[in-house]
Design a protein around this motif. Sequence first.
Motif, mmCIF file in Angstrom:
data_model
loop_
_atom_site.group_PDB
_atom_site.id
_atom_site.type_symbol
_atom_site.label_atom_id
_atom_site.label_comp_id
_atom_site.label_asym_id
_atom_site.label_seq_id
_atom_site.Cartn_x
_atom_site.Cartn_y
_atom_site.Cartn_z
ATOM 1 N N UNK A 89 -62.946 72.580 -77.592
ATOM 2 C CA UNK A 89 -62.728 72.282 -79.020
ATOM 3 C C UNK A 89 -62.440 70.802 -79.239
ATOM 4 N N UNK A 90 -61.749 70.170 -78.299
ATOM 5 C CA UNK A 90 -61.502 68.735 -78.408
ATOM 6 C C UNK A 90 -62.812 67.963 -78.268
ATOM 7 N N UNK A 91 -63.677 68.404 -77.358
ATOM 8 C CA UNK A 91 -64.996 67.762 -77.216
ATOM 9 C C UNK A 91 -65.784 67.881 -78.522
ATOM 10 N N UNK A 92 -65.717 69.054 -79.138
ATOM 11 C CA UNK A 92 -66.396 69.232 -80.422
ATOM 12 C C UNK A 92 -65.808 68.302 -81.483
ATOM 13 N N UNK A 93 -64.478 68.127 -81.461
ATOM 14 C CA UNK A 93 -63.835 67.228 -82.420
ATOM 15 C C UNK A 93 -64.285 65.789 -82.194
ATOM 16 N N UNK A 94 -64.445 65.386 -80.934
ATOM 17 C CA UNK A 94 -64.917 64.029 -80.642
ATOM 18 C C UNK A 94 -66.346 63.827 -81.141
ATOM 19 N N UNK A 95 -67.185 64.838 -80.992
ATOM 20 C CA UNK A 95 -68.553 64.738 -81.508
ATOM 21 C C UNK A 95 -68.552 64.625 -83.031
ATOM 22 N N UNK A 96 -67.678 65.377 -83.673
ATOM 23 C CA UNK A 96 -67.580 65.282 -85.133
ATOM 24 C C UNK A 96 -67.099 63.897 -85.560
ATOM 25 N N UNK A 99 -70.001 61.567 -85.221
ATOM 26 C CA UNK A 99 -70.956 61.792 -86.309
ATOM 27 C C UNK A 99 -70.467 61.150 -87.600
ATOM 28 N N UNK A 100 -69.171 61.246 -87.868
ATOM 29 C CA UNK A 100 -68.619 60.640 -89.083
ATOM 30 C C UNK A 100 -68.739 59.118 -89.046
ATOM 31 N N UNK A 101 -68.448 58.525 -87.883
ATOM 32 C CA UNK A 101 -68.527 57.065 -87.758
ATOM 33 C C UNK A 101 -69.965 56.583 -87.915
ATOM 34 N N UNK A 102 -70.895 57.242 -87.235
ATOM 35 C CA UNK A 102 -72.293 56.824 -87.300
ATOM 36 C C UNK A 102 -72.873 57.023 -88.697
ATOM 37 N N UNK A 103 -72.476 58.103 -89.348
ATOM 38 C CA UNK A 103 -72.961 58.325 -90.714
ATOM 39 C C UNK A 103 -72.401 57.290 -91.664
ATOM 40 N N UNK A 104 -71.125 56.932 -91.478
ATOM 41 C CA UNK A 104 -70.543 55.894 -92.310
ATOM 42 C C UNK A 104 -71.233 54.545 -92.105
ATOM 43 N N UNK A 105 -71.574 54.232 -90.865
ATOM 44 C CA UNK A 105 -72.272 52.973 -90.597
ATOM 45 C C UNK A 105 -73.670 52.969 -91.188
ATOM 46 N N UNK A 106 -74.295 54.148 -91.231
ATOM 47 C CA UNK A 106 -75.661 54.205 -91.758
ATOM 48 C C UNK A 106 -75.725 53.869 -93.241
ATOM 49 N N UNK A 107 -74.602 54.018 -93.945
ATOM 50 C CA UNK A 107 -74.588 53.652 -95.369
ATOM 51 C C UNK A 107 -74.834 52.155 -95.532
ATOM 52 N N UNK A 108 -74.318 51.366 -94.584
ATOM 53 C CA UNK A 108 -74.508 49.916 -94.648
ATOM 54 C C UNK A 108 -75.810 49.477 -93.997
ATOM 55 N N UNK A 109 -76.130 50.076 -92.849
ATOM 56 C CA UNK A 109 -77.311 49.628 -92.109
ATOM 57 C C UNK A 109 -78.601 50.266 -92.594
ATOM 58 N N UNK A 110 -78.509 51.479 -93.165
ATOM 59 C CA UNK A 110 -79.700 52.191 -93.601
ATOM 60 C C UNK A 110 -80.406 52.945 -92.496
ATOM 61 N N UNK A 115 -77.279 58.932 -86.349
ATOM 62 C CA UNK A 115 -76.314 59.742 -87.104
ATOM 63 C C UNK A 115 -76.829 61.167 -87.285
ATOM 64 N N UNK A 116 -78.117 61.306 -87.557
ATOM 65 C CA UNK A 116 -78.687 62.636 -87.719
ATOM 66 C C UNK A 116 -78.605 63.447 -86.429
ATOM 67 N N UNK A 117 -78.950 62.799 -85.311
ATOM 68 C CA UNK A 117 -78.940 63.509 -84.026
ATOM 69 C C UNK A 117 -77.538 63.946 -83.640
ATOM 70 N N UNK A 118 -76.557 63.048 -83.780
ATOM 71 C CA UNK A 118 -75.185 63.379 -83.383
ATOM 72 C C UNK A 118 -74.596 64.429 -84.320
#
Length: 210
Positions: A89-96, A99-110, A115-118
């Motif tokens: 469950x901790x591993x799943x939390x780390x993946x989440x 995913x949140x960090x990469x999705x947030x970065x994609x707002x700036x980078x496009x 982000x989709x894969x993770x």
Amino acid sequence: MTDQPPPPEPATVRDQRRGLSVLLALVALLLTVAGSFLPLFVSVVPGIEGAEGVGITVTGWAAESDAAGLPSLEEGNVLTPFARNGVMLVVAALLLGAAAVLTGRSIKTGTTTLARSVSVAAAAFLLAIVGSIGMQAIGWADLFSATGAPAGPGLGYWLIAAAAVLAIVAAILVNLDPPRTPRPRATTQDTSTPRYGFPIPADPSPPAQT
């Protein structure tokens, strides 16, 4: 008349989707971590000759009982077969979180490929854990049903199940963004004219008969 491709999706709509995806992934992370410490499975073994029942609680990290003198999980009692799901469950939390960090970065980078894969990997991994714990709960219920003890999933299980649903929605929101619309090809029109002068449209109607 040539078919024109649909216009690209407005950037504000894409940003709102990704922002909501980040929020859902973070909430799913918190629910997953909290659920690992709360009861995933609970049961109450009825007492003998009018004695009070023995409550048994299984979390992602340990199995506990409210009966005094019951051996711990490491000492090999009846609770030993229960798997420890806290690490997964901790591993799943780390993946989440990733995913949140990469999705947030994609707002700036496009760029949303990673982000989709993770996001999909995090949702699939957590869903697999929820399914595995659900199968364990079925086995636990069968084991305790022989003693007439009521048994079933606890609050922690329902929290991680809700986290899996949120993780799936977050992954869907990221992957809803369509690919970039290709530029339409320039269409050429026949504008040929005589070398000198202007084109004179021909009268398609036949000459009048006299």
